[in-house]
Write a protein that holds these residues in place. Structure first.
Motif, PDB file in Angstrom:
ATOM      1  N   LEU A 129       0.837  -1.205   0.000  1.00 57.90           N
ATOM      2  CA  LEU A 129       0.000   0.000   0.000  1.00 57.90           C
ATOM      3  C   LEU A 129       0.869   1.250   0.000  1.00 57.90           C
ATOM      4  O   LEU A 129       0.547   2.257  -0.642  1.00 57.90           O
ATOM      5  N   CYS A 161      -3.075  -1.347  -5.953  1.00 58.41           N
ATOM      6  CA  CYS A 161      -3.868  -1.929  -4.857  1.00 58.41           C
ATOM      7  C   CYS A 161      -5.371  -1.771  -5.023  1.00 58.41           C
ATOM      8  O   CYS A 161      -6.133  -2.082  -4.103  1.00 58.41           O
ATOM      9  N   LEU A 186      -7.553   0.681  -4.879  1.00 54.85           N
ATOM     10  CA  LEU A 186      -8.132   1.353  -3.708  1.00 54.85           C
ATOM     11  C   LEU A 186      -9.372   2.165  -4.061  1.00 54.85           C
ATOM     12  O   LEU A 186     -10.002   2.746  -3.174  1.00 54.85           O
ATOM     13  N   LEU A 232      -4.605   5.082   4.475  1.00 53.77           N
ATOM     14  CA  LEU A 232      -5.948   4.719   4.024  1.00 53.77           C
ATOM     15  C   LEU A 232      -6.997   5.647   4.632  1.00 53.77           C
ATOM     16  O   LEU A 232      -7.938   6.078   3.962  1.00 53.77           O
ATOM     17  N   ARG A 257      -6.784   8.416   1.698  1.00 53.79           N
ATOM     18  CA  ARG A 257      -7.785   7.804   0.815  1.00 53.79           C
ATOM     19  C   ARG A 257      -9.191   7.868   1.398  1.00 53.79           C
ATOM     20  O   ARG A 257     -10.131   7.350   0.819  1.00 53.79           O
TER      21      ARG A 257
END
Ligand code: F1P
Length: 365
Positions: A92, A99, A101, A127, A131
């Motif tokens: 990641l 990945c 995502l 994350l 993200r």
């Protein structure tokens, strides 16, 4: 509640290692204690609902916790009927574009016994904050950086170890993840199965450790191979890592049928081949077992119920004989590999409590 035992091995001489074996032997009790701990955690209902609201789950970890992530991803797909996949935290951080995502409805489960591993913490932060993804933590340390970052964290402090290697923490966190994969409100769908598996292992684990010690003392191996399919494959990978960590032996895991496609060239009487036999693929996996026996390998067979051919071919047979769904076999199937790794480490003069070169947590600058 933490259950600890001090054991004298069959040889009668005290084990130099004082922590790892009691932690391995405490697993049947630790599984029940950690299940109660998880189910009574304040955040368990919200974590359960949040996970089942996801359309896809990404499980993330490092080392043993990455193999745990792989096992959880398989179990999630089989139990919840949703897409589960796993990645090491480093992927990641280094190759986020590989990945996937951007999947709609994707949520992340970050797994870390310590809750302090730098890569796992950085992945959780990335994350969550870069993200904007919902993150759920699974750990054995409730007061950890991981718990501080994730939106919700299920902690199992009773399953933690004082040893370096992960044993009961791995299997206990796995059972908690299996329980979370059962759709609400039947989150307890597997509770009876876990209790049966705990009883089946608990009634066998002490003599199993003594059998493992005797087997290790009777053989000298140059290579260790672990073969498994489906949700058992990550368990094979973890089993191989235990042998490497505790005994500084070179151990490899392959999908069982893949082993024919080249790696079987190493098979000899100095090759210990451990089969974690699924029920779904038993016939095809048994054919590989018989072929490797014919090639001269030494066979360790781990299964729920052994066929006549497996019973005849195995040099070491562990049959669980538990009336449980196949997915509930994942944790119990890891116990014998942990014991074989432990006794191999002692035989080679190592102390499995403190493996060479390793630390309990990998903290990066
Ligand atoms: C992850 C890990 C362990 C390994 C060793 C170093 O720890 O890589 O898998 O056995 O203990 O740390 P954690 O993130 O689960 O605490």
């Amino acid at each position: 509640m933490v259950v600890e035992e001090t054991q004298m091995p069959a040889s009668g001489s005290p084990i130099r290692s004082t922590r790892t074996l009691p932690e391995i032997l405490s697993q049947p009790a630790a599984w029940l204690a950690s299940q109660r701990e998880a189910a009574s955690a304040a955040c368990f209902p919200s974590a359960l609902q949040s996970l089942h609201d996801a359309s896809e789950l990404l499980f993330v970890g490092c080392g043993s916790s990455f193999y745990l992530a792989e096992a959880a991803a398989s179990a999630w797909t089989l139990l919840a009927g949703k897409k589960g996949r796993a990645l090491p935290a480093s992927e990641l951080l280094l190759f986020p574009d590989l990945c996937a995502l951007d999947s709609p409805g994707l949520k992340a489960v970050i797994i870390s016994r310590s809750g302090r591993t730098s890569e796992a913490i950085r992945a959780a932060d990335f994350l969550k904050n870069r993200r904007k993804m919902e993150t759920i933590g699974i750990t054995c340390c409730s007061s950890s950086e991981l718990a501080a970052i994730c939106h919700a964290t299920v902690a199992l402090p009773s399953a933690d170890e004082t040893s370096m290697v992960m044993t009961r923490s791995f299997t206990s966190m796995l059972l908690a993840l299996l329980r979370l994969a059962c759709p609400p409100p039947s989150g307890g769908l597997l509770t009876d199965a876990f209790a049966s598996a705990s009883a089946a292992v608990g009634s066998r684990i002490q003599p199993l450790s003594e059998r493992a010690e005797s087997f290790v003392l009777q053989h000298d191996f140059a290579d260790y191979v672990y073969l498994a399919q489906g949700p058992f494959f990550p368990i094979g990978r973890e089993a191989a890592l235990k042998m490497t960590e505790m005994s500084c032996s070179y151990a490899q895991a392959y999908h069982t049928l893949e082993f024919r496609h080249g790696p079987k060239s190493i098979v000899s009487p100095e090759t210990c081949i451990t089969f974690l036999l699924s029920e779904t693929g038993l016939e095809a996996e048994t054919e590989v077992l018989l072929e490797m026996k014919h090639l001269g390998g030494v066979i360790v067979a781990i299964c729920n119920r052994a066929s006549r051919s497996v019973r005849h071919a195995a040099d070491f047979l562990f049959e669980l004989e538990a009336g449980v769904p196949e997915i509930a076999l994942l944790a119990p199937f890891l116990v014998l590999p942990q014991l074989l790794a432990f006794h191999t480490g002692l035989k080679k003069g190592f102390n499995p409590d403190e493996p060479k070169h390793l630390s309990r947590v990998v903290i990066l600058d």
